[in-house]
Design a protein around this motif. Structure first.
Motif, PDB file in Angstrom:
ATOM      1  N   MET A  56     -20.405  -8.822  13.873  1.00 26.06           N
ATOM      2  CA  MET A  56     -19.526  -9.133  12.771  1.00 26.06           C
ATOM      3  C   MET A  56     -18.453 -10.138  13.172  1.00 26.06           C
ATOM      4  SD  MET A  56     -19.077  -5.393  11.004  1.00 26.06           S
ATOM      5  CE  MET A  56     -18.114  -5.946   9.623  1.00 26.06           C
ATOM      6  N   GLY A  57     -18.209 -10.316  14.465  1.00 25.65           N
ATOM      7  CA  GLY A  57     -17.245 -11.308  14.892  1.00 25.65           C
ATOM      8  C   GLY A  57     -15.986 -10.707  15.478  1.00 25.65           C
ATOM      9  N   THR A  58     -15.050 -11.575  15.771  1.00 27.96           N
ATOM     10  CA  THR A  58     -13.776 -11.185  16.369  1.00 27.96           C
ATOM     11  C   THR A  58     -12.815 -10.735  15.272  1.00 27.96           C
ATOM     12  OG1 THR A  58     -14.098 -12.819  18.107  1.00 27.96           O
ATOM     13  CG2 THR A  58     -11.878 -11.979  17.820  1.00 27.96           C
ATOM     14  N   PRO A  59     -12.092  -9.634  15.495  1.00 22.43           N
ATOM     15  CA  PRO A  59     -11.131  -9.201  14.479  1.00 22.43           C
ATOM     16  C   PRO A  59      -9.929 -10.131  14.417  1.00 22.43           C
ATOM     17  CG  PRO A  59     -10.956  -7.838  16.437  1.00 22.43           C
ATOM     18  CD  PRO A  59     -12.139  -8.735  16.640  1.00 22.43           C
ATOM     19  N   GLU A  60      -9.238 -10.118  13.283  1.00 22.92           N
ATOM     20  CA  GLU A  60      -7.984 -10.855  13.152  1.00 22.92           C
ATOM     21  C   GLU A  60      -6.917 -10.117  13.950  1.00 22.92           C
ATOM     22  OE1 GLU A  60      -4.672 -12.102   9.791  1.00 22.92           O
ATOM     23  OE2 GLU A  60      -6.415 -10.936   9.181  1.00 22.92           O
ATOM     24  N   LEU A  61      -6.122 -10.856  14.710  1.00 20.12           N
ATOM     25  CA  LEU A  61      -5.036 -10.251  15.470  1.00 20.12           C
ATOM     26  C   LEU A  61      -3.717 -10.530  14.762  1.00 20.12           C
ATOM     27  CD1 LEU A  61      -6.087 -11.114  19.110  1.00 20.12           C
ATOM     28  CD2 LEU A  61      -6.629  -9.085  17.770  1.00 20.12           C
ATOM     29  N   ILE A  62      -2.959  -9.463  14.515  1.00 17.11           N
ATOM     30  CA  ILE A  62      -1.664  -9.577  13.848  1.00 17.11           C
ATOM     31  C   ILE A  62      -0.596  -9.187  14.860  1.00 17.11           C
ATOM     32  CG2 ILE A  62      -0.215  -8.754  11.961  1.00 17.11           C
ATOM     33  CD1 ILE A  62      -2.858  -8.136  10.453  1.00 17.11           C
ATOM     34  N   ASP A  63       0.212 -10.166  15.260  1.00 19.48           N
ATOM     35  CA  ASP A  63       1.231  -9.971  16.291  1.00 19.48           C
ATOM     36  C   ASP A  63       2.562  -9.606  15.643  1.00 19.48           C
ATOM     37  OD1 ASP A  63       3.050 -10.107  18.396  1.00 19.48           O
ATOM     38  OD2 ASP A  63       2.153 -11.924  19.230  1.00 19.48           O
ATOM     39  N   LYS A  64       3.050  -8.416  15.943  1.00 23.66           N
ATOM     40  CA  LYS A  64       4.320  -7.936  15.402  1.00 23.66           C
ATOM     41  C   LYS A  64       5.419  -7.892  16.464  1.00 23.66           C
ATOM     42  CE  LYS A  64       2.946  -6.979  11.201  1.00 23.66           C
ATOM     43  NZ  LYS A  64       3.584  -7.513  10.017  1.00 23.66           N
ATOM     44  N   GLY A  65       5.190  -8.547  17.588  1.00 24.40           N
ATOM     45  CA  GLY A  65       6.195  -8.589  18.656  1.00 24.40           C
ATOM     46  C   GLY A  65       6.026  -7.467  19.652  1.00 24.40           C
ATOM     47  N   THR A  66       6.348  -6.248  19.247  1.00 24.35           N
ATOM     48  CA  THR A  66       6.215  -5.100  20.153  1.00 24.35           C
ATOM     49  C   THR A  66       4.845  -4.450  20.052  1.00 24.35           C
ATOM     50  OG1 THR A  66       7.141  -3.596  18.513  1.00 24.35           O
ATOM     51  CG2 THR A  66       8.677  -4.566  20.123  1.00 24.35           C
ATOM     52  N   HIS A  67       4.037  -4.899  19.102  1.00 20.93           N
ATOM     53  CA  HIS A  67       2.669  -4.405  18.990  1.00 20.93           C
ATOM     54  C   HIS A  67       1.789  -5.478  18.353  1.00 20.93           C
ATOM     55  CE1 HIS A  67       4.601  -3.194  15.196  1.00 20.93           C
ATOM     56  NE2 HIS A  67       3.413  -3.250  14.647  1.00 20.93           N
ATOM     57  N   VAL A  68       0.494  -5.379  18.662  1.00 21.00           N
ATOM     58  CA  VAL A  68      -0.494  -6.303  18.120  1.00 21.00           C
ATOM     59  C   VAL A  68      -1.612  -5.456  17.521  1.00 21.00           C
ATOM     60  CG1 VAL A  68      -2.101  -8.193  18.619  1.00 21.00           C
ATOM     61  CG2 VAL A  68       0.038  -8.007  19.918  1.00 21.00           C
ATOM     62  N   LEU A  69      -2.001  -5.757  16.295  1.00 22.24           N
ATOM     63  CA  LEU A  69      -3.068  -5.025  15.627  1.00 22.24           C
ATOM     64  C   LEU A  69      -4.333  -5.869  15.575  1.00 22.24           C
ATOM     65  CD1 LEU A  69      -1.063  -3.714  12.551  1.00 22.24           C
ATOM     66  CD2 LEU A  69      -1.534  -2.496  14.684  1.00 22.24           C
ATOM     67  N   ALA A  70      -5.480  -5.235  15.775  1.00 24.51           N
ATOM     68  CA  ALA A  70      -6.784  -5.869  15.580  1.00 24.51           C
ATOM     69  C   ALA A  70      -7.324  -5.333  14.266  1.00 24.51           C
ATOM     70  CB  ALA A  70      -7.729  -5.535  16.729  1.00 24.51           C
ATOM     71  N   VAL A  71      -7.537  -6.233  13.299  1.00 27.30           N
ATOM     72  CA  VAL A  71      -7.872  -5.827  11.940  1.00 27.30           C
ATOM     73  C   VAL A  71      -9.189  -6.469  11.501  1.00 27.30           C
ATOM     74  CG1 VAL A  71      -7.041  -5.806   9.554  1.00 27.30           C
ATOM     75  CG2 VAL A  71      -5.412  -5.678  11.437  1.00 27.30           C
ATOM     76  N   ARG A  72     -10.055  -5.651  10.889  1.00 29.97           N
ATOM     77  CA  ARG A  72     -11.304  -6.168  10.325  1.00 29.97           C
ATOM     78  C   ARG A  72     -11.007  -6.978   9.073  1.00 29.97           C
ATOM     79  NH1 ARG A  72     -15.855  -1.661   9.893  1.00 29.97           N
ATOM     80  NH2 ARG A  72     -15.807  -2.618   7.853  1.00 29.97           N
ATOM     81  N   PRO A  73     -11.953  -7.809   8.640  1.00 31.46           N
ATOM     82  CA  PRO A  73     -11.753  -8.602   7.423  1.00 31.46           C
ATOM     83  C   PRO A  73     -11.430  -7.752   6.188  1.00 31.46           C
ATOM     84  CG  PRO A  73     -13.608  -9.459   8.639  1.00 31.46           C
ATOM     85  CD  PRO A  73     -13.196  -8.175   9.327  1.00 31.46           C
ATOM     86  N   ASP A  74     -11.911  -6.500   6.150  1.00 27.51           N
ATOM     87  CA  ASP A  74     -11.639  -5.632   4.993  1.00 27.51           C
ATOM     88  C   ASP A  74     -10.276  -4.941   5.084  1.00 27.51           C
ATOM     89  OD1 ASP A  74     -12.010  -3.634   6.878  1.00 27.51           O
ATOM     90  OD2 ASP A  74     -13.760  -2.756   5.903  1.00 27.51           O
ATOM     91  N   GLY A  75      -9.513  -5.222   6.151  1.00 28.15           N
ATOM     92  CA  GLY A  75      -8.177  -4.667   6.298  1.00 28.15           C
ATOM     93  C   GLY A  75      -8.077  -3.428   7.158  1.00 28.15           C
ATOM     94  N   GLU A  76      -9.207  -2.884   7.594  1.00 28.49           N
ATOM     95  CA  GLU A  76      -9.197  -1.684   8.444  1.00 28.49           C
ATOM     96  C   GLU A  76      -8.703  -2.031   9.845  1.00 28.49           C
ATOM     97  OE1 GLU A  76     -12.245   1.658  10.263  1.00 28.49           O
ATOM     98  OE2 GLU A  76     -12.992   0.185   8.862  1.00 28.49           O
ATOM     99  N   VAL A  77      -7.758  -1.240  10.357  1.00 31.25           N
ATOM    100  CA  VAL A  77      -7.254  -1.445  11.716  1.00 31.25           C
ATOM    101  C   VAL A  77      -8.259  -0.865  12.696  1.00 31.25           C
ATOM    102  CG1 VAL A  77      -5.416  -0.890  13.350  1.00 31.25           C
ATOM    103  CG2 VAL A  77      -4.848  -1.413  10.983  1.00 31.25           C
ATOM    104  N   LEU A  78      -8.703  -1.688  13.642  1.00 29.65           N
ATOM    105  CA  LEU A  78      -9.657  -1.256  14.661  1.00 29.65           C
ATOM    106  C   LEU A  78      -8.962  -0.738  15.911  1.00 29.65           C
ATOM    107  CD1 LEU A  78     -12.163  -4.226  14.576  1.00 29.65           C
ATOM    108  CD2 LEU A  78     -12.522  -1.946  13.649  1.00 29.65           C
ATOM    109  N   ALA A  79      -7.856  -1.399  16.270  1.00 36.08           N
ATOM    110  CA  ALA A  79      -7.173  -1.065  17.511  1.00 36.08           C
ATOM    111  C   ALA A  79      -5.757  -1.623  17.472  1.00 36.08           C
ATOM    112  CB  ALA A  79      -7.929  -1.644  18.712  1.00 36.08           C
ATOM    113  N   ALA A  80      -4.959  -1.137  18.412  1.00 35.97           N
ATOM    114  CA  ALA A  80      -3.591  -1.633  18.528  1.00 35.97           C
ATOM    115  C   ALA A  80      -3.216  -1.728  19.998  1.00 35.97           C
ATOM    116  CB  ALA A  80      -2.615  -0.708  17.808  1.00 35.97           C
TER     117      ALA A  80
END
Length: 63
Positions: free
Chosen positions: A1-25
């Motif tokens: 399915m590919g690489t998840p989108e990474l959302i950087d919040k400074g003190t944490h980074v979320l790995a999110v699927r295209p449908d919005g589900e969080v895979l990891a942090a």
């Protein structure tokens, strides 16, 4: 399915699927010296030395 989108919040980074589900942090320790990478539903997390190493771990996930 590919690489998840990474959302950087400074003190944490979320790995999110295209449908919005969080895979990891990746979360910085309160002391700011280590990062914990935790996969949702994956049990115990892994500790790494830097934010860059944490992001590299998150990029290995399959979205």
């Amino acid at each position: 399915m590919g690489t998840p989108e990474l959302i950087d919040k400074g003190t944490h980074v979320l790995a999110v699927r295209p449908d919005g589900e969080v895979l990891a942090a990746a979360v910085r320790s309160p002391e700011g010296t280590r990062w914990s990478v935790m996969v949702v539903g994956g049990g115990v997390g892994r500790q790494v030395e830097s934010k860059e190493a944490a992001v590299a771990e998150l990029k290995k996930l399959d979205a």
